[in-house]
Write a protein that holds these residues in place. Structure first.
Motif, PDB file in Angstrom:
ATOM      1  N   HIS A 143       0.807  -1.222   0.000  1.00 26.95           N
ATOM      2  CA  HIS A 143       0.000   0.000   0.000  1.00 26.95           C
ATOM      3  C   HIS A 143       0.843   1.275   0.000  1.00 26.95           C
ATOM      4  O   HIS A 143       0.542   2.237  -0.699  1.00 26.95           O
ATOM      5  CB  HIS A 143      -0.934   0.011   1.222  1.00 26.95           C
ATOM      6  CG  HIS A 143      -2.168  -0.815   1.002  1.00 26.95           C
ATOM      7  ND1 HIS A 143      -3.097  -1.062   1.996  1.00 26.95           N
ATOM      8  CD2 HIS A 143      -2.642  -1.463  -0.093  1.00 26.95           C
ATOM      9  CE1 HIS A 143      -4.068  -1.822   1.518  1.00 26.95           C
ATOM     10  NE2 HIS A 143      -3.811  -2.080   0.256  1.00 26.95           N
ATOM     11  N   SER A 144       1.918   1.272   0.812  1.00 28.54           N
ATOM     12  CA  SER A 144       2.666   2.537   0.896  1.00 28.54           C
ATOM     13  C   SER A 144       3.312   2.861  -0.453  1.00 28.54           C
ATOM     14  O   SER A 144       3.347   4.016  -0.871  1.00 28.54           O
ATOM     15  CB  SER A 144       3.690   2.499   2.033  1.00 28.54           C
ATOM     16  OG  SER A 144       4.681   1.568   1.718  1.00 28.54           O
ATOM     17  N   LEU A 147       0.591   4.210  -2.733  1.00 32.68           N
ATOM     18  CA  LEU A 147       0.248   5.591  -2.389  1.00 32.68           C
ATOM     19  C   LEU A 147       1.311   6.552  -2.896  1.00 32.68           C
ATOM     20  O   LEU A 147       0.995   7.578  -3.506  1.00 32.68           O
ATOM     21  CB  LEU A 147       0.193   5.725  -0.866  1.00 32.68           C
ATOM     22  CG  LEU A 147      -1.167   5.619  -0.194  1.00 32.68           C
ATOM     23  CD1 LEU A 147      -1.034   5.890   1.292  1.00 32.68           C
ATOM     24  CD2 LEU A 147      -2.157   6.611  -0.802  1.00 32.68           C
ATOM     25  N   HIS A 151       0.947   9.536  -5.684  1.00 32.18           N
ATOM     26  CA  HIS A 151       1.232  10.956  -5.419  1.00 32.18           C
ATOM     27  C   HIS A 151       2.252  11.506  -6.419  1.00 32.18           C
ATOM     28  O   HIS A 151       2.156  12.652  -6.845  1.00 32.18           O
ATOM     29  CB  HIS A 151       1.729  11.124  -3.979  1.00 32.18           C
ATOM     30  CG  HIS A 151       0.671  10.745  -2.981  1.00 32.18           C
ATOM     31  ND1 HIS A 151       0.893  10.657  -1.637  1.00 32.18           N
ATOM     32  CD2 HIS A 151      -0.644  10.398  -3.164  1.00 32.18           C
ATOM     33  CE1 HIS A 151      -0.222  10.276  -1.030  1.00 32.18           C
ATOM     34  NE2 HIS A 151      -1.164  10.115  -1.942  1.00 32.18           N
ATOM     35  N   ASP A 361      -6.331   7.805   1.582  1.00 31.07           N
ATOM     36  CA  ASP A 361      -5.404   6.683   1.781  1.00 31.07           C
ATOM     37  C   ASP A 361      -6.205   5.391   1.889  1.00 31.07           C
ATOM     38  O   ASP A 361      -7.434   5.403   1.762  1.00 31.07           O
ATOM     39  CB  ASP A 361      -4.475   6.906   2.979  1.00 31.07           C
ATOM     40  CG  ASP A 361      -5.231   7.020   4.287  1.00 31.07           C
ATOM     41  OD1 ASP A 361      -6.303   6.383   4.409  1.00 31.07           O
ATOM     42  OD2 ASP A 361      -4.771   7.745   5.191  1.00 31.07           O
ATOM     43  N   ILE A 473      -7.130   3.367  -5.425  1.00 33.22           N
ATOM     44  CA  ILE A 473      -6.450   4.494  -4.765  1.00 33.22           C
ATOM     45  C   ILE A 473      -6.103   5.563  -5.795  1.00 33.22           C
ATOM     46  O   ILE A 473      -6.185   6.760  -5.507  1.00 33.22           O
ATOM     47  CB  ILE A 473      -5.195   4.036  -3.968  1.00 33.22           C
ATOM     48  CG1 ILE A 473      -4.816   5.084  -2.931  1.00 33.22           C
ATOM     49  CG2 ILE A 473      -4.008   3.708  -4.845  1.00 33.22           C
ATOM     50  CD1 ILE A 473      -5.823   5.310  -1.862  1.00 33.22           C
ATOM     51  N   SER A 477      -7.656   9.324  -5.571  1.00 35.07           N
ATOM     52  CA  SER A 477      -6.711  10.438  -5.387  1.00 35.07           C
ATOM     53  C   SER A 477      -6.839  11.443  -6.526  1.00 35.07           C
ATOM     54  O   SER A 477      -6.832  12.652  -6.319  1.00 35.07           O
ATOM     55  CB  SER A 477      -5.276   9.910  -5.342  1.00 35.07           C
ATOM     56  OG  SER A 477      -5.182   8.904  -4.364  1.00 35.07           O
ATOM     57  N   SER A 546       7.383   7.336   4.073  1.00 39.10           N
ATOM     58  CA  SER A 546       6.129   7.816   3.510  1.00 39.10           C
ATOM     59  C   SER A 546       6.268   9.297   3.151  1.00 39.10           C
ATOM     60  O   SER A 546       7.122  10.006   3.671  1.00 39.10           O
ATOM     61  CB  SER A 546       4.986   7.592   4.482  1.00 39.10           C
ATOM     62  OG  SER A 546       5.321   8.200   5.691  1.00 39.10           O
ATOM     63  N   ARG A 549       3.804  15.322   4.285  1.00 35.81           N
ATOM     64  CA  ARG A 549       2.488  15.915   4.075  1.00 35.81           C
ATOM     65  C   ARG A 549       2.543  17.405   4.392  1.00 35.81           C
ATOM     66  O   ARG A 549       2.765  17.805   5.516  1.00 35.81           O
ATOM     67  CB  ARG A 549       1.486  15.197   4.981  1.00 35.81           C
ATOM     68  CG  ARG A 549       0.087  15.501   4.607  1.00 35.81           C
ATOM     69  CD  ARG A 549      -0.832  14.464   5.126  1.00 35.81           C
ATOM     70  NE  ARG A 549      -1.058  13.434   4.130  1.00 35.81           N
ATOM     71  CZ  ARG A 549      -1.543  12.247   4.426  1.00 35.81           C
ATOM     72  NH1 ARG A 549      -1.806  11.926   5.655  1.00 35.81           N
ATOM     73  NH2 ARG A 549      -1.754  11.377   3.472  1.00 35.81           N
TER      74      ARG A 549
END
Ligand code: HEM
Length: 558
Positions: A143-144, A147, A151, A361, A473, A477, A546, A549
């Motif tokens: 998942h990470s 993601l 992005h 997420d 995802i 997003s 990660s 943000r």
């Protein structure tokens, strides 16, 4: 002179083998119904050259859920209904799980890719290892990466919206390279995605109808490139090294990094660790499997070849590989531009569930019911494998009194199943709500299109769970951050969009969305306070941590 001799010899060989073959084929009857067959050539001139799923649908409407097409040396059985697909491909999967042989795939050296393998113990071993790393419960560990790659794509869309097609194409490739080989450098990711594309180009070129007579007359694969008739070998000589690089280069780099103690966690890393015996030794077969399954995932997911379709067409077979995740994302973007109401509803849900100050997420995905329905509808509306991937029948079979000959190519017409008006009223309309109840939940009484779009039986897509996670995802997003609209043409008016593909296409032609669709920032209410431009690709490359943000007010517009 030699070419005249080859032509006479080949014509004679074809004519006599066709007569023998016809006699063999009709020794047991009845065959399933189908378009009327002509003497000797069967249905050779009836076979559709464009959008075969439509002709197959019409034939199935006329003759029933199982249609027989008689092509020289290649009996084809088309399955037109979900029930028949379940009966044959699922319930009788022991004999319906082979793949058709392709001479060109063999001489191009694609045989290590298990989507091309016959149904045998080698395929089983490959599929088992692949499953260990791509089954549903394994996906959260990726998942990470998914993601982060999402992005990165969002950021690139902001920086260079004119290259939106390229950014969408890079997302699946980069994600899988990181998952499978642990690659972190952006430059290397790009290089590998390009390598995959180049290698798969070999398959695209073998697709051109009649391009290689070797598909029909296998012994042509032995004719040296410099002799008349040696075209297949000449072509293979050009592409084989690229296909081998795709298989070997990233794998060898991981092995090297492991030897130097520098390797980052990845599927190849775990495979090697799991397979290594005492003293770090791996057998030749183990290395072959590890290489093969890693590169299969790489080829299958990275804007490249997930599956292959083989049709017999006039002068020969041709394989049809296609671009699954990227193509689905392209159709998603197109659908959003064509159906702004669906886009708006998804954005409203994202505002409600995710809010304005962050990106979606994986904890959000359960609550994003409309986005889920939108993903299902994208897979249904434009299935990128409209006629699935062919299976081959490994034993004679009888179904409802009809004889299905061993060796038949079995084509499941997924498009017809996903456009069946009984399951999906007004099937040509893009309508995510068909999958939802009045209470805003997923309606489980509506047939789940993922049970069709990813194929059937033991050969069904091995990357399905990975794909669904990536797609969901990415879609969430993208809609949370951007508005997708038709582009403006030279006449100053919005481009008229079509999702039909070109007439020549035997599958939906891929189109360059950069030319026809605008992706503009500051989606939804325009209240989003997350600054996508602050994402740093470099931070993923160096640490794997990660993403940072940032909060910046004033929306996303530059
Ligand atoms: C939207 C995305 C995708 C779609 C719609 C899709 C669809 C399909 C279909 C229709 C097949 C043929 C099934 C059959 O023969 O009945 C297939 C096979 C396969 N897919 Fe996918 N696929 C997708 C993405 C992926 C990804 C991301 C991976 C890898 C991570 C992958 C790996 C494979 C493999 C390895 C096979 C061959 C299975 C075998 O022959 O045993 N696919 N896929």
């Amino acid at each position: 002179m030699p070419s005249t001799f080859v032509t006479i010899f080949v014509s004679f060989a074809i004519a006599s083998s066709t007569i023998i073959y016809k006699t063999w084929l009709t020794r047991r009857s009845p065959l399933p119904p189908g378009p009327p067959r002509k003497w000797l050539v069967g249905n050779m001139f009836d076979f559709p050259t464009s959008r075969p799923w439509l002709t197959f649908r019409d034939w199935c409407n006329e003759h029933g859920g199982l249609v027989f097409i008689d092509l020289p040396f290649k009996p084809i059985v088309v399955i037109g209904s979900v029930q028949v697909a379940r009966d044959l491909l699922d319930d009788r999967s022991r004999i319906y799980s082979d793949r058709p042989y392709s001479t060109m795939m063999e001489i191009l050296d694609w045989s290590w890719a298990f989507f091309t393998m016959p149904y045998n113990s080698e395929w089983r071993a490959n599929r088992k290892y692949f499953h260990d790393h791509f089954r549903r419960s394994a996906i959260p560990s990726y998942h990470s990466i998914l993601l982060q790659e999402t992005h990165v794509a969002l950021k690139r869309l902001l920086e260079a919206p004119n290259e939106s097609h390229q950014h969408l194409r890079n997302f699946p490739g980069s994600s899988i390279m990181r998952v499978v080989y642990g690659v972190r450098s952006a430059a290397q990711l790009r290089e590998y995605v390009d390598l995959a594309e180049h290698a798969v180009d070999s398959i695209r070129r073998t697709l051109i109808p009649g391009a290689f007579l070797a598909e029909l007359i296998s012994f042509l694969k032995y004719i040296p490139p410099w002799m008349p008739g040696g075209m297949a070998r000449a072509f293979a000589a050009q592409y084989r090294p690229v296909v081998q690089q795709l298989r070997d280069r990233p794998f060898d780099e991981v092995k090297q990094a492991m030897a130097e103690g520098k390797a980052t966690p990845s599927i190849v890393y775990s495979l090697i660790k799991d397979m290594q015996g005492e003293g770090g030794y791996m057998t030749k077969e183990q290395v072959q499997i590890a290489r093969g399954i890693a590169a299969t995932a790489y080829a299958a997911a990275s804007d490249t070849a997930c599956t292959f379709q083989v049709y017999y067409h006039k002068a020969g077979d041709y394989s049809h590989m296609h671009w699954q995740t990227t193509a689905t994302l392209l159709f998603f973007v197109l659908a959003m531009a064509m159906y702004p109401e669906a886009q708006r509803k998804a954005q409203e849900e994202l505002e409600r569930v995710v809010g304005p100050s962050r990106l979606p997420d994986f904890n959000d995905t359960k609550s994003l019911v409309y986005v889920h329905a939108l993903m299902l509808e994208t897979l249904r509306w434009r299935p990128i494998a409209p006629t699935g991937a062919p299976h081959a029948l490994s034993e004679d079979d009888v179904y409802k009194g009809y004889h299905i000959p061993k060796g038949s190519l079995i084509i499941a017409n997924s498009w017809a199943m996903l456009h069946d008006p009984v399951d999906y009223p007004e099937p040509d309309t893009f309508n995510p709500e068909r999958f939802m109840t009045k209470d805003g939940e997923i309606d489980t009484s509506v047939r789940d299109p993922t049970t069709i779009a990813f194929g059937f039986g033991r050969r069904a897509c091995a990357g399905k769970e990975f794909s669904l996670s990536s797609l969901k995802i990415f879609m969430a997003s993208m809609l949370h951050v951007y508005d997708i609209q038709p582009g403006v043409g030279e006449d100053g008016h919005p481009v008229v969009l079509s999702a039909e593909g070109s007439d020549e296409a035997i599958m939906y032609a891929l189109f360059d969305i950069s030319a026809s669709v605008f992706v503009i920032s500051d989606a939804g209410s325009g209240q989003l306070s997350y600054d996508i431009s602050s994402i740093h690709q470099a931070s993923f490359e160096s640490s794997g941590a990660s993403h940072p943000r940032h909060r910046a007010y004033g929306g996303l517009s530059e």
